[in-house]
Design an enzyme around this catalytic site. Structure first.
Site, PDB file in Angstrom:
ATOM      1  N   SER A  75       0.820  -1.224   0.000  1.00  0.00           N
ATOM      2  CA  SER A  75       0.000   0.000   0.000  1.00  0.00           C
ATOM      3  C   SER A  75       0.844   1.259   0.000  1.00  0.00           C
ATOM      4  CB  SER A  75      -0.891   0.049   1.238  1.00  0.00           C
ATOM      5  OG  SER A  75      -1.716  -1.068   1.299  1.00  0.00           O
TER       6      SER A  75
ATOM      7  N   THR B 252      -1.156   1.725   4.601  1.00  0.00           N
ATOM      8  CA  THR B 252      -0.653   3.093   4.424  1.00  0.00           C
ATOM      9  C   THR B 252       0.055   3.517   5.698  1.00  0.00           C
ATOM     10  OG1 THR B 252      -2.384   3.804   2.920  1.00  0.00           O
ATOM     11  CG2 THR B 252      -1.483   5.499   4.331  1.00  0.00           C
TER      12      THR B 252
ATOM     13  N   THR C 186       1.440   6.780   0.752  1.00  0.00           N
ATOM     14  CA  THR C 186       0.608   5.655   0.314  1.00  0.00           C
ATOM     15  C   THR C 186       0.626   5.502  -1.198  1.00  0.00           C
ATOM     16  OG1 THR C 186      -1.623   4.713   0.529  1.00  0.00           O
ATOM     17  CG2 THR C 186      -1.506   7.042   0.032  1.00  0.00           C
TER      18      THR C 186
ATOM     19  N   ARG D 122      -7.061   9.132  -9.463  1.00  0.00           N
ATOM     20  CA  ARG D 122      -7.690   9.267  -8.129  1.00  0.00           C
ATOM     21  C   ARG D 122      -6.631   9.630  -7.083  1.00  0.00           C
ATOM     22  NH1 ARG D 122      -6.991   6.852  -2.807  1.00  0.00           N
ATOM     23  NH2 ARG D 122      -8.959   7.079  -1.714  1.00  0.00           N
TER      24      ARG D 122
ATOM     25  N   THR E  79      -5.919   6.782   8.219  1.00  0.00           N
ATOM     26  CA  THR E  79      -5.753   5.720   7.237  1.00  0.00           C
ATOM     27  C   THR E  79      -7.121   5.107   6.948  1.00  0.00           C
ATOM     28  OG1 THR E  79      -4.588   3.644   6.718  1.00  0.00           O
ATOM     29  CG2 THR E  79      -5.210   3.987   9.020  1.00  0.00           C
ATOM     30  N   GLY E  80      -7.218   4.445   5.813  1.00  0.00           N
ATOM     31  CA  GLY E  80      -8.495   3.851   5.435  1.00  0.00           C
ATOM     32  C   GLY E  80      -9.053   4.511   4.187  1.00  0.00           C
TER      33      GLY E  80
END
Ligand code: ASP
Length: 330
Positions: free
Chosen positions: A87, A189, A207, A217, A240-241
């Site tokens: 990631s 990440t 990341t 994106r 994160t996420g």
């Protein structure tokens, strides 16, 4: 009363400092010196399991009396260079067109900030972000412009798509089933915060973003205030996420501002998760994790789902800790 309500009743940082002082001082000293705070420092806190190795590298800088900024850069660079972390940086999973694009940001104790997004073919986007911060009048460079700047600054242009990531991508292409649902076990990440011996705070986040994302994106990670934010008088936060949820609520800035208003780091990260729950329909399908630290070395961690963990290096010990989380019923 839940902690969300509780912090609103907190009377401000003065009361936090008294609490912090009384928690870490022997009884006789407490009586004489009620307002003196002995912050837990230095300290490093990083997202996910790979945060352990980031903290190790950061600790070398911090324990030698180095700057928090150098600690976070050195720390996350270890993870950027690790091909097993899919990631981040080298070895990161590509977008739907098979291209690895990287996002990163960094912020120092003066409030200066730098970031890059959609950067290709550079192994250490965090160091490019730092150069943006230190050598340009800007905060963010994107795509081709970021690459051009990196090359001008002497960063080598290299292939960062590993064979393992390429094979997984080829497999994914068979269905091209794009469900940007964060797999709770499958992203790492790196977001890192450090408090150095002088009490300064800095942060970094880097990341490759969501696997098989649309080309172009950009997530929360390189956005100052979303993926990471620091205010040296208050503290710092990282996220994160699923970046879109963090961007819509400007999560890291929110956490730091809540601490500025008197919340503890734990209260602040919980409130930032509640904000997502309140504002974003369908939040249940995604994972979000926040970390925070304040000037006293108090920390907080909270996530939407079970499964978020983080590394905390403090008092000479590096520990992997499971975060508390919101969706207890799942
Ligand atoms: N926040 C990152 C992004 O949305 C992904 C992650 O933290 O795993 O790009």
């Amino acid at each position: 009363m839940n902690s969300r309500r509780k912090f609103l009743k907190t009377t401000g940082l003065a009361s936090i400092s008294v609490l912090a002082a009384s928690a870490c001082q022997p009884a006789d000293k407490k009586k004489k010196n009620k307002r003196i705070v002995e912050p837990v420092k230095p300290l490093a806190i990083s997202t996910w399991k790979n945060g352990m190795q980031a903290n190790e590298a950061g600790w070398k800088v911090l324990s030698a009396g180095g700057r928090a900024l150098d600690a976070v850069e050195q720390g996350v660079k270890v993870v950027e260079a690790n091909p097993d972390d899919m990631s981040v940086g080298y070895g990161g999973r590509p977008d739907r067109d098979g291209i690895v694009t990287l996002d990163a940001c960094i912020m120092d104790e003066t409030g200066n900030a730098g970031s890059v997004c959609a950067l290709e073919n550079i192994k250490h986007p965090i160091s490019v972000a730092r150069r943006v911060m230190e050598k340009t009048p800007h905060v963010m460079l994107a795509g081709d412009g970021a690459l051009q700047f990196a090359i001008e600054e002497g960063f080598p242009k290299e292939n960062i798509l590993t064979e393992k990531a390429r094979k997984q991508y080829v497999e994914w292409r068979k269905t091209s089933d794009y469900k940007p649902v964060i797999n709770i076990e499958n992203h790492d990440t790196i977001g890192m915060l450090a408090l150095d011996q002088t009490g300064n705070i800095s942060g970094a986040c880097t990341t490759s973003g969501l696997a098989y994302k649309m080309h172009g994106r950009v997530g929360d990670s390189p956005i100052i205030g979303a993926g990471m934010y620091c205010d040296n008088e208050v503290g710092g936060a990282v996220a994160t996420g699923m970046g879109e949820l963090v961007m819509k609520t400007l999560g890291s800035f929110l956490v730091v501002e809540l601490m500025n208003q008197g919340a503890t780091p734990q209260e602040a990260v919980e409130e930032a998760i509640y904000r997502i729950v309140k504002k974003i329909p369908g939040y249940q399908d995604f994972q979000i994790g926040y970390l925070a630290v304040n000037k006293y070395g108090e920390t907080g961690a909270y996530s939407l789902h079970k499964g978020f963990n983080y590394a905390l290096y403090a008092n000479q010990e590096n520990k992997l800790i499971d975060s508390d989380y919101y969706l207890k019923q799942k």
